[in-house]
Structures are given as C-alpha cells and as structure tokens.
Write an enzyme that holds these catalytic residues in place. Structure first.
Site, PDB file in Angstrom:
ATOM      1  N   ILE A 128       0.852  -1.202   0.000  1.00 12.06           N
ATOM      2  CA  ILE A 128       0.000   0.000   0.000  1.00 12.06           C
ATOM      3  C   ILE A 128       0.888   1.254   0.000  1.00 12.06           C
ATOM      4  CG2 ILE A 128      -1.741   1.316   1.270  1.00 12.06           C
ATOM      5  CD1 ILE A 128      -2.770  -1.280   2.451  1.00 12.06           C
ATOM      6  N   ASP A 200       4.336  -5.167  15.948  1.00  8.08           N
ATOM      7  CA  ASP A 200       4.542  -4.850  14.532  1.00  8.08           C
ATOM      8  C   ASP A 200       3.541  -3.768  14.090  1.00  8.08           C
ATOM      9  OD1 ASP A 200       5.761  -5.854  11.827  1.00  8.08           O
ATOM     10  OD2 ASP A 200       3.592  -5.879  11.500  1.00  8.08           O
ATOM     11  N   LYS A 204       4.459   0.230  12.870  1.00  9.17           N
ATOM     12  CA  LYS A 204       3.931   0.825  11.636  1.00  9.17           C
ATOM     13  C   LYS A 204       3.086   2.065  11.963  1.00  9.17           C
ATOM     14  CE  LYS A 204       4.072  -3.647   9.334  1.00  9.17           C
ATOM     15  NZ  LYS A 204       3.386  -4.926   9.194  1.00  9.17           N
TER      16      LYS A 204
HETATM   17  N1  HSE Z   1       4.773  -9.936   9.839  1.00 12.67           N
HETATM   18  C1  HSE Z   1       4.290  -8.825   9.083  1.00 12.67           C
HETATM   19  C2  HSE Z   1       2.791  -8.965   8.916  1.00 12.67           C
HETATM   20  C3  HSE Z   1       4.995  -8.784   7.752  1.00 12.67           C
HETATM   21  O1  HSE Z   1       2.251 -10.030   9.233  1.00 12.67           O
HETATM   22  O2  HSE Z   1       2.154  -8.011   8.490  1.00 12.67           O
HETATM   23  C4  HSE Z   1       4.810  -7.517   6.980  1.00 12.67           C
HETATM   24  O3  HSE Z   1       5.270  -6.396   7.662  1.00 12.67           O
END
Ligand code: HSE
Length: 412
Positions: A128, A200, A204
């Site tokens: 994206i 994660d 982001k």
């Molecule tokens: N582990 C990450 C996810 C990979 O599942 O989105 C992509 O950043």
C-alpha cells in the site's frame, strides 16, 4: 536526468529475493544490484552462491555503491548497517519497521546531517503506497485521523477464526493452530510475538503518526494490545452482535491531542476494517477537505513488499527525499489519560475477577469462560498488562464509539 543507482543489497530472504526478481523484470529502471550480503552463506538460494558475500564492508566500504537496500529481519543488525551507510553518504532504503520506530529521532537527524535520502515505503503495509501519499498528496490538507489494519498475520488469524468458527477446536487452541499456518505461509515475523502482541502494528503506526501528524514517538509512548489470548468464545460473542474483531492501529486527533493505540476492536459492517480479510492490510485516512479515503492491499509477502521497495528505488532515481513538512508544524501531543469501553474475557475466572471495570454494562460467567463489558482508564492498560494478566483477552469497541467517548472525556 536520472541517476544510475548501484545497489548494495542486505538480505536475500522473502523480500530480498523478491526484489531481485522484481528488479530483473523492471527494465525501465536505471538501477542494478551490484552486491548482495547475507548472514548465512551455506543456505540454499534461488541464485548461485557466487552472488553472495557475508562481509557488510564489501558494500559499506565500496564507494561505487550509492544505494544501500536493507531487507534483513534483525533490527539491531539493521541499525548498524543503516547508520553506517548513512554516515558514508549513501542513500538508504529499508523495510524494517522495528528499526525505524525504535530509532526515529536518530535516523531523521543522521539523514539530515549527511544529506542523504532514507526511504521506507515497504515498512508500512507493504504494497500500500501510504507513506508517499501522506508526504505528497496530503501535504496541504490537514489530517484528522489514520487507522489501519497493518499486520497481515493477525488479520489472517482473525479472519480464519471468524470464517471457520464452527469447525475449529474451542478455546485458545484454534488461535495456536492458525498461527502455525500463518508462519508456514511466510506472513509472520521470525519472532511472531511481534505480530500477535501488536508490536509490529505499533511500529507501523508510529511511522504513520510521524507522516500524518508530524509527531515523533517512541515505542513506549503507544499502547499495544494483541490477540494472543483470543478464544473461540470471544469470536462467537462478536458474531452474535453482528460485529467482527480486527487488530487496528488507531491514531486520531481529538480535542487537539493525538489519541493513539493498537488494540483488537469490535468493528461494525460500516467500518473500513470489516471486510479486510486474511493477509490484506488497509489504511483509512481522514482529512479535513478530502474526507475519508481507504487504501487496501497486500500487507505481507515477497512480491507485494518488494513492489514498495521498487517504488522507492524508482523515486530515488530522481533524488526523492521525504520532506517531513508536518514535522515542523506539529504542535499536537499524545493523549494518554481517558476512559474507554472494553470487553475483557478469560477462561481463568480468578484472573478476570482481578480486573476492575467502571460502569459494567454486561457480564457473563460460566464454569469455563467469563466476560464483562465496562469502562477502564487507558493508563491502566500498560505494556505489561498481559504479562500481569496472562489469561485475559481484551478488545475495544469500534471507531465511532471511541471517537465519541474520548472527545467527551477530553472535554471534561
Ligand atoms: N509480519 C508482518 C505482517 C509482515 O504479518 O504483516 C509484513 O510487515
């Protein structure tokens, strides 16, 4: 005139090998991979071993390499590579969200000091094109909110739990089984804790907050709650109310403050997140004039991620740099003290009893499962919340409720 890019590539895993192939097929680019450095020289790969070296200096000390592309999954090693490359005056592209989120301030300072470009479109929601849009397209329209499904692994798990509920083993076992599939499919991080505990998604989100509101954050600033303790009964609860559970990265300006967190949300059919399934990601941007716009695309996987790196390479041919125009105008701050409506559940009834909610509006207790719905102050949901309450699953109520609740709170 475009600059000829001589690339030193770090990493030849899922994304690195994808980039190699994607670049080979993109004949229009004036760029070539000159050297590839990997950690394990003995690993079997798709191209001959003679293409690889394990010595970072072979790239970093080579004055003919003008672009370093860092695609390894070890954030500490990536930090060393990226900072050294910048100090040597090389442009850098990275897909490492953990590295960027943990070292935002340092990396921004370094790239200015050495006058290089540091791009990272692939670090957020892979295919994206959100960062460059936030930088370029939305640089004149004041942004009021950004929300995303930013983790493919969690979304894959939540989708399958919802779609296959009747055929899955009950309790938390279903989650464990589907997580194994997500690992096999290559969506999960080497350390899947980062995916399922919301780290994660938070890294982001921090990058999105930087480009949306011009706010530099550190990971400790932003709450992340994950889906590790989700049980089939929680999914059933959602279904019975016509809702779905989605792990959402949320940042919104409310009463001049930025409210930001990552948490499982119950979303309604009218939410941008409701129909985002499996490893797909989505980002919903709200701006003053353009109103709401939603991007959808694959958020993990070899080619989708490599496509974002390719786009950065292409931009670098014309010396593109992020300008961080909003950074200099930012006066907002993070809000970290407000009450919010939550659902909390556990199979361990004693663990649930420890959680004190205000204004409890719904409760259920059986021998093996219990939940309650009420309000809690967000400051109580620290990063150690799950460590201190290992059996609990907690979810917030969707976007419109949150917006209303928080603005009422912050107004008082
Ligand atoms: N582990 C990450 C996810 C990979 O599942 O989105 C992509 O950043």
């Amino acid at each position: 005139m475009s600059t000829k890019l001589k690339i030193g590539l770090f990493g030849f895993g899922c994304v690195g090998s994808g980039l190699y192939e994607v670049l080979n097929q993109s004949k229009l680019l004036n760029a070539s991979i000159e050297k590839i450095v990997v950690k394990d020289l003995t690993k079997k790969r798709s191209i001959p071993a003679s293409n690889f070296s394990y010595d970072p200096a072979s790239i970093l000390d080579d004055p003919t390499i003008n672009l370093v592309v860092e695609l390894i999954d070890d954030a500490e090693a990536a930090h060393e590579i990226v900072t050294t490359a910048i100090r040597k005056g090389k442009n850098v592209i990275s897909a490492n969200k953990k590295l960027i989120a943990e070292h935002l301030a340092e990396l921004l300072m370094l790239k200015d000091q050495y006058g290089v470009s540091f791009l990272y479109e692939a670090a957020v929601c892979a295919s994206i094109p959100v960062i460059r849009n936030l930088e370029e397209y939305y640089n004149n329209d004041s942004l009021t909110g950004i929300e995303g499904i930013c983790n493919g692994t969690s979304n894959y798990i939540l989708t399958r739990l919802n779609n296959e509920l009747k055929s899955l083993p009950v309790g938390n076992q279903a989650f464990e089984l589907i997580l194994e599939d997500a690992k096999k499919a290559g969506f999960a991080e080497t350390d899947p804790t980062l995916d399922i505990d919301g780290f994660d998604s938070k890294y982001k989100l921090q990058i999105l907050i930087l480009h949306t509101f011009g706010l530099k954050t550190i990971p400790e600033d932003v709450l992340n709650l994950g889906i590790r303790h989700i049980k089939t009964a929680d999914v059933l609860f959602a279904q019975e109310k016509g809702l779905k559970l989605r792990l959402v990265s949320f940042a919104r300006k409310i009463e001049g403050k930025v409210v930001a967190f990552v948490a499982p949300l119950f979303v309604k059919e009218d939410s941008f997140a409701y129909d985002i399934n499996y490893e797909f990601n989505s980002v919903s941007i709200e701006a003053h004039f353009s109103d709401k716009q939603v991007f959808i695309g694959k958020g993990a996987g070899s080619f989708p991620t490599a496509s974002a790196v390719l786009s950065d390479i292409s931009a670098l041919q014309y010396d593109y740099k992020y300008e961080y125009k909003k950074l200099f105008n930012s006066t907002s701050d993070l809000a970290q003290d407000f009450d919010i409506k939550v659902f909390v559940s556990a199979e361990n009834l004693a663990a649930l009893a420890k959680i004190k909610l205000m204004e409890v509006e719904e409760e259920f207790t059986s021998l093996k499962y219990a939940y309650k719905v009420g309000r809690i102050n967000i400051s109580q949901l620290t990063h150690n919340f799950y460590r201190n309450n290992p059996d609990l699953f907690l979810a917030f109520y969707g976007e419109s409720e949150i917006k209303l609740q928080i603005s009422n709170e912050l107004n008082h």
